[in-house]
Write a protein that holds these residues in place. Structure first.
Motif, short mmCIF file in Angstrom:
data_model
loop_
_atom_site.label_atom_id
_atom_site.label_comp_id
_atom_site.label_asym_id
_atom_site.label_seq_id
_atom_site.Cartn_x
_atom_site.Cartn_y
_atom_site.Cartn_z
N SER A 4 43.82 18.81 12.37
CA SER A 4 43.55 17.65 11.55
C SER A 4 43.80 16.46 12.48
O SER A 4 44.94 16.09 12.74
N ASP B 42 45.84 26.60 13.67
CA ASP B 42 45.95 25.19 13.30
C ASP B 42 47.05 24.59 14.17
O ASP B 42 48.23 24.88 14.00
N MET C 51 39.78 19.42 6.89
CA MET C 51 39.28 20.42 5.96
C MET C 51 37.81 20.74 6.21
O MET C 51 37.39 21.88 6.02
N THR D 267 43.33 13.56 11.96
CA THR D 267 43.90 12.49 11.13
C THR D 267 45.36 12.23 11.50
O THR D 267 45.86 11.12 11.33
N LYS D 268 46.03 13.24 12.02
CA LYS D 268 47.47 13.19 12.22
C LYS D 268 47.79 12.65 13.61
O LYS D 268 47.54 11.50 13.89
C1 LIG Z 1 46.43 17.36 7.06
C2 LIG Z 1 46.31 18.75 7.55
C3 LIG Z 1 45.10 19.45 7.42
C4 LIG Z 1 43.89 18.87 6.73
O1 LIG Z 1 43.33 17.84 7.45
P1 LIG Z 1 42.54 16.58 6.80
O2 LIG Z 1 42.22 15.75 7.98
O3 LIG Z 1 43.47 15.94 5.81
O4 LIG Z 1 41.33 17.14 6.10
C5 LIG Z 1 45.04 20.73 7.94
N1 LIG Z 1 46.12 21.30 8.54
C6 LIG Z 1 47.29 20.66 8.66
C7 LIG Z 1 48.43 21.33 9.35
C8 LIG Z 1 47.43 19.36 8.17
O5 LIG Z 1 48.61 18.73 8.28
#
Ligand SMILES: *Cc1c(COP(=O)(O)O)cnc(C)c1O
Length: 415
Positions: A208, A186, A95, A210-211
């Motif tokens: 992200s 994205d 984000m 994070t994923k």
């Molecule tokens: C999780 C996610 C986000 C946001 O990312 P964060 O690391 O949680 O801030 C944005 N786009 C997609 C497709 C996501 O799955």
């Protein structure tokens, strides 16, 4: 070496060109918040260069970690190479990355409008719709990008495959419709292993991290791959607003990249087996997975090298069945997020897409699965026993099962 390296090789070797000179083999973690200045003049010049989005001058200093960090910069170099981009800029979350992209493209005089293609991740949809960043937003379908563009449009936001229903949008077509307006894609669900939006004309590929990039559920981060010119604009926003990625996170992400291609292939293989099982199950009304519709427009083959490891499904038993299944799985953890080595299950309407307005929110009978690296047969056994648990609680009468879902079954949760 002159021949382009295979992506698997780039994943292992990217962003490591200075290690030999440093006399180390593994990635160093540099935690300094401040850095010695050679003299006032060169210190000041370095500050100026980086505060406006540039890199530290060769004879200067990194000055302060909000401006530059070498551990973060190595990860950025690796990710840029994997995305076929000149540069990338890392942030403290997906984000924060999206916020910087929106700010950098809507703050020029006369550019405050954003075109956003739905469906989008709930947080992105919410950020755009909240008005917090001062941008005005037009939401549209993929084929409406062209007619949604205005003279003051500074950015087009597109997500493909989209969260949670795995809708595929044609990136090259959206770029054509956008004309001069930069498109950010994205790319979180596909990762650079399966899709490179920049090769298709997108100005930016956002993750992200994070994923899948991190892949082990222990780092929150975001990253944007783009041209060096766009990277300067994004670094300037990052330096001013402070949405930094911590070097420990950058280290874990960079390490995670080395196994990304292998993880993605195996998780995708598991997902395909699970999809094959799901489509024959009487409890499941509909399975959402790229290519299940036969890819009639050929988009998938044109822009993706695989179908990924995310699945969504509509449960015939509606919200009651979906709700029971989330608590009845043993191997699938009931949790938001995705892309890690372990499998997760969650209810988008109540959680990840809760801030999305009802008309664009996923239906109440939809569950989203993130498939991990467990054995596929074990995952199928786990889902089967969770479906059985739901059947004992929420089995609808047979007469209802044969008919299409009523509004009561598909209406969004308003808890
Ligand atoms: C999780 C996610 C986000 C946001 O990312 P964060 O690391 O949680 O801030 C944005 N786009 C997609 C497709 C996501 O799955």
């Amino acid at each position: 070496m002159t021949a382009p390296l295979h992506p698997d090789t780039v994943a292992v070797h990217g962003g490591r060109s200075d290690l030999e000179g440093l006399g180390v083999h593994a990635l160093p973690i540099d935690l300094s918040t401040t850095n010695p200045l050679p003299d006032i003049e060169r210190g000041g010049d370095s500050y100026e260069a980086m505060a406006t989005g540039g890199r530290p001058p060769a004879d200067g200093s990194m000055v302060y970690a909000r401006l530059w960090n070498p551990t973060v910069a190595r990860f950025e170099a690796a990710l840029a190479e994997m995305e076929h981009a000149e540069a990338s800029v890392a942030f403290g979350s997906g984000m924060a990355a999206m916020t910087a992209v929106i700010l950098a493209h809507t703050n020029a005089v006369g550019k405050r409008h954003v075109v956003a293609v739905r469906p989008l991740y709930g947080g992105t949809d919410h950020l755009l719709g909240s008005g917090l960043l001062g941008a005005e937003v037009t939401y549209c379908d993929p084929h409406e990008v062209g007619r949604s563009i205005r003279p003051d449009t500074g950015l087009v936001v597109l997500e493909t495959p989209a969260n949670p229903t795995l809708d595929i949008a044609d990136i090259a077509d959206a770029v054509r419709q956008a004309g001069e307006v930069p498109v950010v894609v994205d790319n979180t669900f596909a990762t650079p292993v399966l899709q490179n939006p920049i090769d298709l004309g997108a100005a930016m590929s956002l993750h992200s991290a994070t994923k899948y990039l991190g892949g082990h559920g222990d780092v929150i981060a975001g990253v944007v791959a783009c041209s060096e010119e766009t990277a300067e604009a994004l670094r300037r926003v990052r330096a001013v607003t402070g949405g930094l990625l911590h070097p420990l996170g950058a280290y874990l992400l960079h390490r995670g990249l080395t196994t990304l291609p292998v993880r993605m292939r195996q998780q995708q293989e598991n997902a395909r087996r699970i999809v094959q099982w799901l489509i024959d199950r009487p409890e499941v009304a509909e399975v959402f997975y790229p290519g299940l519709d036969g890819d009639p427009h050929g988009i998938l083959g044109r822009q993706m090298r695989g179908t990924g490891a995310m699945i969504a499904m509509r449960m015939r038993g509606g919200f009651a069945a979906a709700s029971t299944i989330t608590t009845a799985t043993a191997l699938f953890t009931h949790a938001v997020s995705l892309g890690g080595v372990d499998s997760l299950i969650q209810h988008p309407a109540a959680l990840t897409h809760r801030p999305v307005p009802p008309e664009a929110r996923p239906a109440a009978d939809v569950l989203r699965l993130s498939i991990g690296l467990e054995n596929a047969a074990d995952l199928i056994t786990d889902l089967a026993q969770a479906f059985a648990a739901a059947a004992t609680i929420a089995e609808p009468p047979l007469s209802e099962r044969a008919t299409p879902l009523s509004d009561a079954h598909t209406g969004a949760v308003r808890a």
